[in-house]
Design a protein around this motif. Sequence first.
Motif, mmCIF file in Angstrom:
data_model
loop_
_atom_site.group_PDB
_atom_site.id
_atom_site.type_symbol
_atom_site.label_atom_id
_atom_site.label_comp_id
_atom_site.label_asym_id
_atom_site.label_seq_id
_atom_site.Cartn_x
_atom_site.Cartn_y
_atom_site.Cartn_z
ATOM 1 N N GLN A 113 0.637 -1.506 -0.172
ATOM 2 C CA GLN A 113 -0.092 0.638 -0.019
ATOM 3 C C GLN A 113 0.930 1.380 0.258
ATOM 4 N N ASP A 114 0.174 2.018 -0.707
ATOM 5 C CA ASP A 114 1.067 3.332 0.361
ATOM 6 C C ASP A 114 0.544 4.211 0.744
ATOM 7 N N LYS A 115 1.365 5.327 1.704
ATOM 8 C CA LYS A 115 1.373 6.001 2.635
ATOM 9 C C LYS A 115 -0.103 6.321 2.972
ATOM 10 N N ASP A 116 -1.395 6.627 1.889
ATOM 11 C CA ASP A 116 -2.867 6.986 2.350
ATOM 12 C C ASP A 116 -3.487 5.672 2.074
ATOM 13 N N GLY A 117 -2.457 4.691 1.850
ATOM 14 C CA GLY A 117 -3.883 3.802 2.070
ATOM 15 C C GLY A 117 -4.182 2.495 0.907
ATOM 16 N N ASN A 118 -3.450 3.220 -0.154
ATOM 17 C CA ASN A 118 -4.962 2.392 -1.235
ATOM 18 C C ASN A 118 -3.620 1.174 -1.628
ATOM 19 N N VAL A 119 -4.277 0.218 -2.347
ATOM 20 C CA VAL A 119 -3.377 -0.403 -2.412
ATOM 21 C C VAL A 119 -2.656 -0.432 -4.243
ATOM 22 N N LEU A 120 -1.360 -0.781 -4.253
ATOM 23 C CA LEU A 120 -0.740 -0.900 -4.909
ATOM 24 C C LEU A 120 -0.714 -2.428 -5.667
ATOM 25 N N ALA A 121 0.122 -3.047 -4.974
ATOM 26 C CA ALA A 121 -0.018 -5.502 -5.194
ATOM 27 C C ALA A 121 -0.695 -5.698 -4.118
ATOM 28 N N ASP A 122 -1.506 -6.897 -4.486
ATOM 29 C CA ASP A 122 -1.127 -7.556 -3.885
ATOM 30 C C ASP A 122 -0.787 -8.949 -3.861
ATOM 31 N N LEU A 123 0.660 -9.584 -3.800
ATOM 32 C CA LEU A 123 1.649 -10.852 -3.429
ATOM 33 C C LEU A 123 1.094 -12.049 -3.135
ATOM 34 N N VAL A 124 0.492 -13.323 -3.838
ATOM 35 C CA VAL A 124 0.317 -13.982 -3.491
ATOM 36 C C VAL A 124 0.517 -15.252 -4.763
ATOM 37 N N GLY A 125 0.832 -15.893 -3.803
ATOM 38 C CA GLY A 125 1.848 -16.742 -4.882
ATOM 39 C C GLY A 125 3.059 -16.963 -5.332
ATOM 40 N N GLN A 126 4.201 -18.181 -4.992
ATOM 41 C CA GLN A 126 5.770 -18.042 -4.724
ATOM 42 C C GLN A 126 5.954 -17.730 -6.111
ATOM 43 N N LEU A 133 23.940 13.752 -22.070
ATOM 44 C CA LEU A 133 22.797 14.161 -21.100
ATOM 45 C C LEU A 133 23.767 12.788 -19.794
ATOM 46 N N LEU A 134 22.495 13.713 -18.686
ATOM 47 C CA LEU A 134 22.989 13.251 -17.172
ATOM 48 C C LEU A 134 21.991 12.219 -17.008
ATOM 49 N N GLY A 135 22.088 11.197 -16.111
ATOM 50 C CA GLY A 135 21.402 10.563 -16.454
ATOM 51 C C GLY A 135 20.278 10.771 -15.159
ATOM 52 N N VAL A 136 18.711 9.855 -14.974
ATOM 53 C CA VAL A 136 17.798 10.508 -14.085
ATOM 54 C C VAL A 136 17.613 9.831 -13.258
ATOM 55 N N PRO A 137 17.233 10.306 -12.038
ATOM 56 C CA PRO A 137 17.232 9.856 -10.680
ATOM 57 C C PRO A 137 16.623 8.602 -10.347
ATOM 58 N N GLY A 138 16.541 7.786 -9.389
ATOM 59 C CA GLY A 138 16.039 6.523 -9.576
ATOM 60 C C GLY A 138 14.550 7.036 -8.771
ATOM 61 N N GLY A 139 13.788 5.932 -9.067
ATOM 62 C CA GLY A 139 12.265 6.406 -8.668
ATOM 63 C C GLY A 139 12.104 5.921 -6.680
ATOM 64 N N LEU A 140 11.848 6.771 -5.404
ATOM 65 C CA LEU A 140 11.166 7.481 -4.508
ATOM 66 C C LEU A 140 10.187 6.640 -4.018
ATOM 67 N N GLN A 141 9.967 5.526 -3.437
ATOM 68 C CA GLN A 141 8.576 5.679 -2.446
ATOM 69 C C GLN A 141 8.404 4.885 -1.068
ATOM 70 N N ASP A 142 7.868 5.764 -0.864
ATOM 71 C CA ASP A 142 7.456 4.781 1.176
ATOM 72 C C ASP A 142 5.944 4.125 0.582
ATOM 73 N N ILE A 143 6.477 3.046 0.934
ATOM 74 C CA ILE A 143 5.339 2.324 0.907
ATOM 75 C C ILE A 143 4.773 1.432 2.179
ATOM 76 N N VAL A 144 3.635 1.034 2.372
ATOM 77 C CA VAL A 144 3.561 -0.077 3.441
ATOM 78 C C VAL A 144 2.977 -1.493 3.229
ATOM 79 N N LEU A 145 3.747 -2.600 4.038
ATOM 80 C CA LEU A 145 4.205 -3.375 3.630
ATOM 81 C C LEU A 145 2.633 -4.251 4.658
ATOM 82 N N GLU A 146 1.668 -5.040 4.434
ATOM 83 C CA GLU A 146 0.607 -5.730 5.218
ATOM 84 C C GLU A 146 0.786 -7.150 5.657
#
Length: 478
Positions: free
Chosen positions: A98-111, A142-155
């Motif tokens: 989930q993101d910090k606002d509680g929106n589900v980004l992914a549901d990881l089920v299965g090996q 050209l300069l390199g693009v900065p990598g992505g940043l993210q604060d996520i919640v794992l439940e």
Amino acid sequence: MTTFVDRVELHVAAGSGGHGCASVHREKFKPLGGPDGGNGGRGGDVILVVDQAVTTLLDYHHSPHRKATSGRPGEGGNRSGKDGQDLILPVPDGTVVQDKDGNVLADLVGQGTTYVAAEGGRGGLGNAALSSARRKAPGFALLGVPGGLQDIVLELKTVADVALVGYPSAGKSSLISVLSAAKPKIADYPFTTLVPNLGVVTAGSTVYTIADVPGLIPGASQGKGLGLEFLRHVERCEVLVHVLDTATLESDRDPVSDLDIIEQELSQYGGLGNRPRLVVLNKIDVPDGKDLAEMVRPDLEARGYQVFAISAVAHTGLKELSFALADMVAKSRAAKPAEEATRVVIRPKAVDDAGFTVAKEEDGLYRVRGEKPERWVRQTDFSNDEAVGYLADRLSRLGVETSLMKAGARSGDGVAIGPEDNAVVFDWEPTVMAGAEMLGRRGEDHRFEPPRPAEQRRRDKQAERDEADEAFDEFKPF
């Protein structure tokens, strides 16, 4: 010491792309051999992967900041930089992202199920890749693009077929220990179970998993006791088993009232109303417990419950219970719709989608938003006039300048490219070819022009001599 964690906040950072290289090939008798700057390497991604061997999020509780490696910069001699290494983060089966606002980004089920939590930045192009027929010798990269940043919640939500629910000390841990090979902690005091326990049960040809959830008390859905922390582990279970204590020493409790209270908590938590239920009257090895079980059984069956009187200690009634659960699990699995083949959904870009937007803000500033303009700005070395001119040309070809004119922008108006917290702001000056008149044909060098025919070289040299003679005649002292 904490040994089980099922909810963490994770701060992930992907690797940044390496910068491109601006270089000119040089060797003996050939000092200007053309641009040979290599491209920068791609930054590494941060990827979550389901691993059946992982059962807790404890590692991320202790170290919540994770970062992938960045790409290496390009070098001369057309040598591209090395790509950054992806950071693989193993998570338990049943992890919800989930993101910090509680929106589900992914549901990881299965090996093996994966989710890219942060995407690595692109590597910048070197001047060799930027060269063309019109731009033979770019003096920039050209300069390199900065990598992505993210604060996520794992439940973590336990993946099991059957969940045992009930009051503390109702005998849930004892039941799972005799039905399966699980070895949970068992003691004669409440809240012995502090973490969910999983066991695998085989009944005939059916194999199913059973989960022992920490005991529930009134108000568990509002956070009392341990209920709110672990009710999420019931969500994925297909069958709920009420384990009722028929030998409780508390005078204000009985199996029927316990069932009503637990059902109320499950209802308030939500999302569990359609799960099939089964009632287990435990501890019939105690004389008073057996009498109470026989007394309340008709009332429970009248409510539509399938009731089993058992003793986890004496191993009484376990075989019938195990096969009844296997039958309910099999029916639940059969009722699930068959999984459809994976379909690829293609959403073509709209014909009128320019890839960017231009909006005038209240303070008169014109803000440009779009994936391409923002990325191009991040890749530009603003200390290099030629690179700035190249950016201006790209924005002009994309239609940004035309859109600014249509939006009412005038010479000297402020224009910002990017979000409010990270934007490049400049005073806009409209041009015909985005500044080409001032900076000339950027990236071109007369030293790299193809050889001219002999007759043309002779005429050019004669013209140069004539110009020199005219200049001498004009300034001679006599």
